[in-house]
Design an enzyme around this catalytic site. Structure first.
Site, PDB file in Angstrom:
ATOM      1  N   ASN A 267      40.118  88.607  33.993  1.00  0.00           N
ATOM      2  CA  ASN A 267      40.700  89.542  33.027  1.00  0.00           C
ATOM      3  C   ASN A 267      42.145  89.116  32.813  1.00  0.00           C
ATOM      4  OD1 ASN A 267      41.662  91.679  31.560  1.00  0.00           O
ATOM      5  ND2 ASN A 267      41.452  93.205  33.199  1.00  0.00           N
TER       6      ASN A 267
ATOM      7  N   LYS B 156      44.261  90.117  30.736  1.00  0.00           N
ATOM      8  CA  LYS B 156      45.136  91.213  30.274  1.00  0.00           C
ATOM      9  C   LYS B 156      46.038  90.692  29.144  1.00  0.00           C
ATOM     10  CE  LYS B 156      44.610  93.334  34.747  1.00  0.00           C
ATOM     11  NZ  LYS B 156      45.086  94.258  35.758  1.00  0.00           N
TER      12      LYS B 156
ATOM     13  N   GLU C 171      36.707  99.091  40.467  1.00  0.00           N
ATOM     14  CA  GLU C 171      38.104  98.699  40.628  1.00  0.00           C
ATOM     15  C   GLU C 171      38.920  99.902  41.092  1.00  0.00           C
ATOM     16  OE1 GLU C 171      39.074  94.992  38.095  1.00  0.00           O
ATOM     17  OE2 GLU C 171      39.348  96.737  36.834  1.00  0.00           O
TER      18      GLU C 171
ATOM     19  N   SER D 265      43.300  93.147  43.169  1.00  0.00           N
ATOM     20  CA  SER D 265      43.993  92.207  44.072  1.00  0.00           C
ATOM     21  C   SER D 265      43.039  91.274  44.794  1.00  0.00           C
ATOM     22  CB  SER D 265      44.887  92.970  45.063  1.00  0.00           C
ATOM     23  OG  SER D 265      45.908  93.652  44.368  1.00  0.00           O
TER      24      SER D 265
ATOM     25  N   GLU E 105      43.525 100.602  33.035  1.00  0.00           N
ATOM     26  CA  GLU E 105      44.746 100.558  32.215  1.00  0.00           C
ATOM     27  C   GLU E 105      44.500 101.179  30.839  1.00  0.00           C
ATOM     28  OE1 GLU E 105      45.533  96.376  32.850  1.00  0.00           O
ATOM     29  OE2 GLU E 105      45.916  96.860  34.952  1.00  0.00           O
TER      30      GLU E 105
ATOM     31  N   HIS F 291      38.476  99.882  31.415  1.00  0.00           N
ATOM     32  CA  HIS F 291      39.449  99.446  32.421  1.00  0.00           C
ATOM     33  C   HIS F 291      40.440 100.582  32.678  1.00  0.00           C
ATOM     34  CE1 HIS F 291      42.656  97.310  34.425  1.00  0.00           C
ATOM     35  NE2 HIS F 291      41.759  96.388  34.727  1.00  0.00           N
TER      36      HIS F 291
ATOM     37  N   GLY G 282      46.592  95.041  40.831  1.00  0.00           N
ATOM     38  CA  GLY G 282      47.931  94.482  40.631  1.00  0.00           C
ATOM     39  C   GLY G 282      48.927  94.866  41.710  1.00  0.00           C
TER      40      GLY G 282
HETATM   41  P1  PGA Z   1      44.278  92.333  39.684  1.00  0.00           P
HETATM   42  O1  PGA Z   1      43.580  93.083  38.441  1.00  0.00           O
HETATM   43  O2  PGA Z   1      43.296  91.301  40.160  1.00  0.00           O
HETATM   44  O3  PGA Z   1      45.531  91.732  39.124  1.00  0.00           O
HETATM   45  O4  PGA Z   1      44.535  93.374  40.716  1.00  0.00           O
HETATM   46  C1  PGA Z   1      42.203  93.321  38.400  1.00  0.00           C
HETATM   47  C2  PGA Z   1      41.873  94.030  37.107  1.00  0.00           C
HETATM   48  O5  PGA Z   1      42.649  94.868  36.662  1.00  0.00           O
HETATM   49  O6  PGA Z   1      40.812  93.766  36.489  1.00  0.00           O
END
Ligand code: PGA
Length: 252
Positions: free
Chosen positions: A9, A11, A169, A215, A99, A97, A175
């Site tokens: 992803n 982003k 997730e 992460s 976010e 997601h 993150g």
């Molecule tokens: P990350 O994000 O691996 O940077 O924690 C995962 C995601 O949001 O899909």
């Protein structure tokens, strides 16, 4: 048999040239090192999709989007439809997601509509679920994930559902550098598979791919993927670095 998948992803990172260079580098790597029964999906910004789709020629590697609109077409300035995504050659889309749920107020009901539109246009859906820290601390994380899946995903027919991948997730792990422990991931993934079984039956549950995200990186991927109900990962930050991402795929 359920598919083993690592999805990146990206982003809102990398301009078109940077993104294309990463996609080409990964494509070359997976031509030289075939994925065999595994699959890789690169979920890029909309801008990159058409070119990245065309660049991905290695077997088992494809492009996906990170969002789509819930309408078919029309006066929705700035939006991108599922049909447009499909027309780039991309095969998948991330829906729900955290976010998008948090920063853009996407509700369970809206996510069900987006999922319907994506499926109607032949896209596979990577449907995200997961609790925030206070929900885990309040011991309601199972209820939260159950609600997200029931409202967003479980209204679909078995045939439609079979084109969905679930990504668990935990929001507190995204993150942050804090990963769910392998035991925490396995516990939730097994719970998710149980929910799928109650709704669609054992065979569908066994065939459903459930990814872990939050992460996940080269140094912890193997221990997360070693769990029987963890079928791969949805990778954010670590998907932006070629060697790191390849190591994660290798760990699967
Ligand atoms: P990350 O994000 O691996 O940077 O924690 C995962 C995601 O949001 O899909």
């Amino acid at each position: 048999m359920r598919k083993k998948i690592v999805a990146g992803n990206w982003k809102m990172n990398m301009d078109l040239n940077e993104g294309l260079a990463l996609a080409e580098g990964l494509n070359n790597h997976f031509i030289a090192n075939p994925l065999k029964d595994r699959e890789v999906i690169l979920c890029t910004p909309f801008i990159h999709l058409a070119l990245v789709s065309r660049a991905l020629t290695a077997p088992g590697v494809s492009a996906g989007a990170q969002n789509c609109n819930d309408h078919k077409s029309g006066a929705y300035t700035g939006e991108v439809s599922a049909a447009m995504i499909r027309s780039t050659g991309a095969g998948s889309v991330i829906i729900g997601h955290s976010e998008r749920r948090t920063y853009y107020g996407e509700t369970d009901e809206l996510l069900a509509s987006k999922t319907a539109e994506a499926l109607r246009n032949g896209l596979r859906v990577i449907f995200c679920c997961g609790e925030v820290l206070s929900e885990r601390e309040g011991n309601i994380h199972f209820d939260v994930v159950k609600r997200q899946l029931e409202k967003g995903l479980f209204g679909f027919s078995e045939e439609d559902f079979s084109r969905c991948i679930i990504a668990y997730e935990p929001v507190w792990a995204i993150g942050t550098g804090v990963t769910a422990s392998p035991a925490q991931a396995q516990e939730m993934h097994a719970f998710i598979r149980e929910l799928v079984e109650k709704r669609y039956g054992k065979e569908v549950a066994e065939n459903t791919t459930v990814l872990y995200g939050g992460s996940c990186k080269a140094s912890n991927a193997a221990e997360l993927f070693a769990n029987p109900d963890v079928d791969g990962g949805l990778i954010g930050g670590a998907s932006l670095v070629r060697d790191e991402f390849c190591s994660i795929v290798n760990a699967l």
